[in-house]
Design a protein around this motif. Structure first.
Motif, PDB file in Angstrom:
ATOM      1  N   GLY A 238       0.551  -1.294  -0.262  1.00 39.93           N
ATOM      2  CA  GLY A 238       0.607   0.413  -0.059  1.00 39.93           C
ATOM      3  C   GLY A 238       0.827   1.137   0.285  1.00 39.93           C
ATOM      4  O   GLY A 238       0.569   2.405   0.361  1.00 39.93           O
ATOM      5  N   GLU A 239       1.831   1.046  -0.861  1.00 42.33           N
ATOM      6  CA  GLU A 239       2.848   2.054  -0.386  1.00 42.33           C
ATOM      7  C   GLU A 239       2.348   3.170  -1.525  1.00 42.33           C
ATOM      8  O   GLU A 239       2.746   4.609  -0.429  1.00 42.33           O
ATOM      9  CB  GLU A 239       4.388   1.723  -1.212  1.00 42.33           C
ATOM     10  CG  GLU A 239       5.227   2.653  -0.934  1.00 42.33           C
ATOM     11  CD  GLU A 239       6.686   2.657  -1.235  1.00 42.33           C
ATOM     12  OE1 GLU A 239       7.260   3.131  -1.467  1.00 42.33           O
ATOM     13  OE2 GLU A 239       6.880   1.195  -0.981  1.00 42.33           O
ATOM     14  N   GLU A 240       1.935   3.558  -2.740  1.00 45.32           N
ATOM     15  CA  GLU A 240       0.855   4.590  -3.597  1.00 45.32           C
ATOM     16  C   GLU A 240       0.098   5.242  -2.033  1.00 45.32           C
ATOM     17  O   GLU A 240       0.221   5.959  -1.975  1.00 45.32           O
ATOM     18  CB  GLU A 240       0.612   3.993  -4.590  1.00 45.32           C
ATOM     19  CG  GLU A 240       0.139   4.681  -5.609  1.00 45.32           C
ATOM     20  CD  GLU A 240      -0.253   5.206  -6.724  1.00 45.32           C
ATOM     21  OE1 GLU A 240      -1.158   5.552  -7.197  1.00 45.32           O
ATOM     22  OE2 GLU A 240       0.270   3.983  -7.148  1.00 45.32           O
ATOM     23  N   MET A 241      -0.724   3.750  -1.344  1.00 46.06           N
ATOM     24  CA  MET A 241      -1.521   4.976  -1.392  1.00 46.06           C
ATOM     25  C   MET A 241      -1.338   6.000   0.284  1.00 46.06           C
ATOM     26  O   MET A 241      -2.073   6.934   0.582  1.00 46.06           O
ATOM     27  CB  MET A 241      -3.301   3.809  -0.540  1.00 46.06           C
ATOM     28  CG  MET A 241      -4.023   4.317   0.688  1.00 46.06           C
ATOM     29  SD  MET A 241      -5.203   2.782   0.479  1.00 46.06           S
ATOM     30  CE  MET A 241      -5.530   2.606  -0.959  1.00 46.06           C
ATOM     31  N   ALA A 242      -0.546   4.643   1.194  1.00 42.81           N
ATOM     32  CA  ALA A 242       0.549   5.377   2.186  1.00 42.81           C
ATOM     33  C   ALA A 242       0.486   7.174   1.380  1.00 42.81           C
ATOM     34  O   ALA A 242       1.138   7.523   2.431  1.00 42.81           O
ATOM     35  CB  ALA A 242       1.546   4.941   2.677  1.00 42.81           C
ATOM     36  N   PHE A 243       1.269   7.117   0.497  1.00 39.82           N
ATOM     37  CA  PHE A 243       1.969   9.007   0.625  1.00 39.82           C
ATOM     38  C   PHE A 243       1.156   9.689   0.514  1.00 39.82           C
ATOM     39  O   PHE A 243       1.042  10.679   0.571  1.00 39.82           O
ATOM     40  CB  PHE A 243       3.162   8.390  -0.896  1.00 39.82           C
ATOM     41  CG  PHE A 243       2.952   9.562  -1.727  1.00 39.82           C
ATOM     42  CD1 PHE A 243       4.792   9.954  -0.972  1.00 39.82           C
ATOM     43  CD2 PHE A 243       3.183  10.361  -2.077  1.00 39.82           C
ATOM     44  CE1 PHE A 243       5.600  10.965  -0.968  1.00 39.82           C
ATOM     45  CE2 PHE A 243       3.443  12.176  -2.189  1.00 39.82           C
ATOM     46  CZ  PHE A 243       4.644  11.820  -2.001  1.00 39.82           C
ATOM     47  N   GLU A 244      -0.068   8.790  -0.492  1.00 44.02           N
ATOM     48  CA  GLU A 244      -0.930   9.574  -0.681  1.00 44.02           C
ATOM     49  C   GLU A 244      -1.733  10.343  -0.029  1.00 44.02           C
ATOM     50  O   GLU A 244      -2.552  11.512   0.776  1.00 44.02           O
ATOM     51  CB  GLU A 244      -1.915   9.829  -2.210  1.00 44.02           C
ATOM     52  CG  GLU A 244      -3.567  10.090  -2.068  1.00 44.02           C
ATOM     53  CD  GLU A 244      -4.129   9.146  -2.455  1.00 44.02           C
ATOM     54  OE1 GLU A 244      -5.137   9.984  -3.020  1.00 44.02           O
ATOM     55  OE2 GLU A 244      -4.187   8.580  -3.071  1.00 44.02           O
ATOM     56  N   TYR A 245      -1.484   9.657   1.311  1.00 45.21           N
ATOM     57  CA  TYR A 245      -2.578   9.854   2.848  1.00 45.21           C
ATOM     58  C   TYR A 245      -1.431  10.517   3.444  1.00 45.21           C
ATOM     59  O   TYR A 245      -2.426  10.596   5.374  1.00 45.21           O
ATOM     60  CB  TYR A 245      -3.560   9.133   2.976  1.00 45.21           C
ATOM     61  CG  TYR A 245      -5.022   8.480   2.474  1.00 45.21           C
ATOM     62  CD1 TYR A 245      -5.826   9.484   2.432  1.00 45.21           C
ATOM     63  CD2 TYR A 245      -4.543   7.568   1.456  1.00 45.21           C
ATOM     64  CE1 TYR A 245      -6.522   9.240   1.273  1.00 45.21           C
ATOM     65  CE2 TYR A 245      -6.231   7.012   0.302  1.00 45.21           C
ATOM     66  CZ  TYR A 245      -6.674   7.930   0.666  1.00 45.21           C
ATOM     67  OH  TYR A 245      -7.519   8.156   0.002  1.00 45.21           O
ATOM     68  N   PHE A 246      -0.848  10.634   3.519  1.00 47.06           N
ATOM     69  CA  PHE A 246       1.128  11.162   4.546  1.00 47.06           C
ATOM     70  C   PHE A 246       0.697  10.083   5.310  1.00 47.06           C
ATOM     71  O   PHE A 246       1.282  10.378   6.641  1.00 47.06           O
ATOM     72  CB  PHE A 246       0.224  12.214   4.620  1.00 47.06           C
ATOM     73  CG  PHE A 246       0.796  13.617   3.582  1.00 47.06           C
ATOM     74  CD1 PHE A 246       1.448  14.593   3.844  1.00 47.06           C
ATOM     75  CD2 PHE A 246      -0.623  13.847   3.098  1.00 47.06           C
ATOM     76  CE1 PHE A 246       1.892  15.482   2.412  1.00 47.06           C
ATOM     77  CE2 PHE A 246      -0.957  14.531   2.036  1.00 47.06           C
ATOM     78  CZ  PHE A 246       0.574  15.678   2.269  1.00 47.06           C
TER      79      PHE A 246
END
Length: 304
Positions: A238-246
């Motif tokens: 979920g790295e992409e989502m983690a980045f998007e949601y800080f």
């Protein structure tokens, strides 16, 4: 020194994970508890523990998202209703004072103890003869801090065998010598307590991070910590989502722990998308990078 997790979830409460709150139990060191974040229903979580609200001496707020502060007004009020009279200090980002004062004023909650509110910036935010607390800004959607709690080195153990070998029997004098005082004995001898102490005992370091993406300040705060508490809102995929949601993933937290050479990593702030059946997998993702990793659950405790 023990780290006790009152809430380990992210965003909203779940059946098995309440929202964020961590108690640093300093009962042996100073007879007190320091709380880090106070999400909704934290005081309900406390009811299932031996923690006494009147023992809470300080509350450190990482950031002002609701899952980290909505339990604060209720806890402050209950501490008063339950007979707490000792002063309490809340440390947090700019805005925490307005939130607390408005909540208490509108609800006409009157506290019977002195409440001090400190709006913090980076740097040393607290220091006494026992502890230093440092704060640094992290990388989140709003201003979010991480905290490094450093226990100062303690005096060495009193070498009682050495004193007795020199004809100095146990008694009240031992306490003075333990404190490093110079004492005159009944026979006229003058001795210095520091000459009868063993090597200093190294203080412990605990790092508790607020919500964050991987960042340099997180590494600085974690450097050589005995225990690092790091959010792991998402699994490694979920790295992409983690980045998007800080936020951070399990493997990002583990990589930071390895780079910072911490002794132990504890993961928290776990998204409710992951059920109990997923928790072991989340832990194993981090352990593949940093073996001494545990995933916190509500009411779990870790000794430092």
């Amino acid at each position: 020194m023990k780290v006790f997790f009152l809430g380990t979830g992210a965003g909203v409460p779940a059946k098995l994970r309440n929202v964020s709150s961590i108690a640093l139990k300093l009962l042996e060191e100073r007879g007190a508890i320091w709380l880090f974040d106070c999400g909704e229903a934290t005081q309900h979580q406390i009811l299932h523990t031996t923690i006494k609200p009147r023992r809470i001496e300080k509350i450190f707020i990482t950031h002002l998202h609701g899952d980290h502060i909505f339990g604060l007004p209720g806890l402050l009020g209950s501490r008063s209703f339950q007979g707490g009279t000792d002063p309490l200090t809340v440390y947090g980002p700019k805005g925490i004072q307005a939130f607390i004062e408005t909540s208490l004023a509108v609800s006409e909650t009157h506290l019977k103890y002195p409440l001090h509110i400190v709006e913090i910036d980076e740097g040393t935010i607290y220091e006494d003869e026992q502890f230093v607390v440092e704060a640094r800004r992290l990388d989140h959607a709003i201003l979010s801090y991480g905290f490094r709690i450093v226990e100062k080195d303690r005096p060495g153990e009193l070498q009682a065998d050495k004193l007795q070998a020199e004809g100095i029997p146990p008694g009240p004098i031992y306490k003075r010598l333990k404190n490093g005082e110079t004492v005159q004995l009944d026979d006229g001898r003058v001795i210095c307590g520091k000459d009868y102490l063993g090597p200093k005992q190294k203080g412990k370091v605990v790092t508790i991070l607020g919500d964050t993406r991987p960042c340099e300040n997180a590494r600085i705060l974690a450097e050589n910590a005995d225990l690092l508490v790091h959010e792991a809102t998402f699994a490694k995929d979920g790295e992409e989502m983690a980045f998007e949601y800080f936020h951070s993933t399990t493997t990002q937290a583990a990589s930071l722990a390895k780079e910072a050479r911490v002794s132990r990593l504890v993961l928290t702030h776990i998204s409710s998308r992951y059920g109990k059946e997923d928790w072991a997998k989340l832990a194993s993702e981090a352990m593949a990078i940093f073996p001494n990793t545990a995933i916190a659950e509500d009411f779990s405790e870790f000794s430092v």
